[in-house]
Enzyme design. Sequence first.
Site, PDB file in Angstrom:
ATOM      1  N   HIS A   1      10.880  -7.490  -7.677  1.00  0.00           N
ATOM      2  CA  HIS A   1      11.544  -6.245  -8.090  1.00  0.00           C
ATOM      3  C   HIS A   1      11.391  -5.137  -7.039  1.00  0.00           C
ATOM      4  O   HIS A   1      10.983  -4.014  -7.344  1.00  0.00           O
ATOM      5  CB  HIS A   1      11.008  -5.766  -9.435  1.00  0.00           C
ATOM      6  CG  HIS A   1      11.549  -6.516 -10.609  1.00  0.00           C
ATOM      7  ND1 HIS A   1      12.903  -6.602 -10.877  1.00  0.00           N
ATOM      8  CD2 HIS A   1      10.930  -7.240 -11.583  1.00  0.00           C
ATOM      9  CE1 HIS A   1      13.092  -7.323 -11.959  1.00  0.00           C
ATOM     10  NE2 HIS A   1      11.918  -7.738 -12.408  1.00  0.00           N
TER      11      HIS A   1
ATOM     12  N   ASN B   1      17.365 -13.466 -13.421  1.00  0.00           N
ATOM     13  CA  ASN B   1      18.417 -12.802 -14.191  1.00  0.00           C
ATOM     14  C   ASN B   1      18.954 -11.552 -13.497  1.00  0.00           C
ATOM     15  O   ASN B   1      20.122 -11.194 -13.652  1.00  0.00           O
ATOM     16  CB  ASN B   1      17.927 -12.463 -15.604  1.00  0.00           C
ATOM     17  CG  ASN B   1      16.740 -11.522 -15.624  1.00  0.00           C
ATOM     18  OD1 ASN B   1      15.688 -11.829 -15.061  1.00  0.00           O
ATOM     19  ND2 ASN B   1      16.889 -10.377 -16.267  1.00  0.00           N
ATOM     20  N   HIS B   2      18.125 -10.898 -12.673  1.00  0.00           N
ATOM     21  CA  HIS B   2      18.618  -9.705 -11.988  1.00  0.00           C
ATOM     22  C   HIS B   2      19.551 -10.063 -10.832  1.00  0.00           C
ATOM     23  O   HIS B   2      20.492  -9.303 -10.557  1.00  0.00           O
ATOM     24  CB  HIS B   2      17.449  -8.837 -11.530  1.00  0.00           C
ATOM     25  CG  HIS B   2      16.874  -8.037 -12.645  1.00  0.00           C
ATOM     26  ND1 HIS B   2      17.227  -6.728 -12.901  1.00  0.00           N
ATOM     27  CD2 HIS B   2      15.998  -8.374 -13.630  1.00  0.00           C
ATOM     28  CE1 HIS B   2      16.589  -6.288 -13.962  1.00  0.00           C
ATOM     29  NE2 HIS B   2      15.822  -7.267 -14.425  1.00  0.00           N
TER      30      HIS B   2
ATOM     31  N   HIS C   1       9.580 -13.593 -15.100  1.00  0.00           N
ATOM     32  CA  HIS C   1      10.481 -12.941 -16.059  1.00  0.00           C
ATOM     33  C   HIS C   1       9.786 -12.085 -17.108  1.00  0.00           C
ATOM     34  O   HIS C   1      10.166 -10.930 -17.302  1.00  0.00           O
ATOM     35  CB  HIS C   1      11.364 -13.982 -16.745  1.00  0.00           C
ATOM     36  CG  HIS C   1      12.406 -13.411 -17.658  1.00  0.00           C
ATOM     37  ND1 HIS C   1      13.343 -12.505 -17.223  1.00  0.00           N
ATOM     38  CD2 HIS C   1      12.652 -13.607 -18.981  1.00  0.00           C
ATOM     39  CE1 HIS C   1      14.141 -12.184 -18.242  1.00  0.00           C
ATOM     40  NE2 HIS C   1      13.733 -12.834 -19.312  1.00  0.00           N
TER      41      HIS C   1
END
Length: 263
Positions: free
Chosen positions: A23, A76-77, A192
């Site tokens: 992230h 998922n991002h 996740h």
Amino acid sequence: MSIVEHVDLSAHPGRVFVVGDLHGMVHALERLLDSAGFDPQQDLVWSLGDLIDRGPFSSQCLDLLQQPWFRAIRGNHEQLMLDAIVDDETWLQWIVNGGDWALDYPWNDPAVRGRVEALPWAADLVTGVGRIGLIHADVDRMSDWPQLLEALEQGRGVVRQTALWSRGSANQAWRGLPGRQIAGVELVLVGHTIMDHAFQWGNMWVLDSGAVISDDPSAALSMLEIHPAVKLWSVPTTQDPAAAYWWSQQLDRLAAVMARRCA
């Protein structure tokens, strides 16, 4: 694009690591690799996905895909970024989930999108400690590891949704339920779902320890060495100044994104 990346590392001369959700925390990865004595000339790092969004250095995390020592599977991002081109609704879903960093970044450039589109949905690695599976979120409860890989390659929507979005196994682990044993593989590594530390549950390793949540006292970036032996590495990110500043500016960035979109 390979849906599943199969790699035999059993004779690899260097070490192999798998890192949890970055992230945008590329600076934390640098510290973590330094603490582990990482050698880019012979060692390798796999990411469990979610390179981007929510953190301060998302574009630099995407740049890692061009490094010869770095591999990643899809999170998922990354999928949110790929889907953002479809219409305003999917674009807005990405933005409110952390994609506001891309205001002045060419996220829809064919070269950038090509690197992200090439990310596999899973990796199947043979190492010195056995067969290791990498999946971003979870393994479908009806599948063993070989069945999961087959279902992903066949494009089964429910299985792919589970692979990117499910928190089922992680939530069971958090509740203290008996560990899950996934057949056909030595270990399965997932990210996740943020936990207060990385840990093994059955033959699953849960590796997202919330590196980007700098106001959490347990925030850390975690990485599991999987070749030639298994060892957990972690660095704290609590009160990380770059992440804290980034979060403090989020509302201003979101306002700028919306204003530009509506102009």
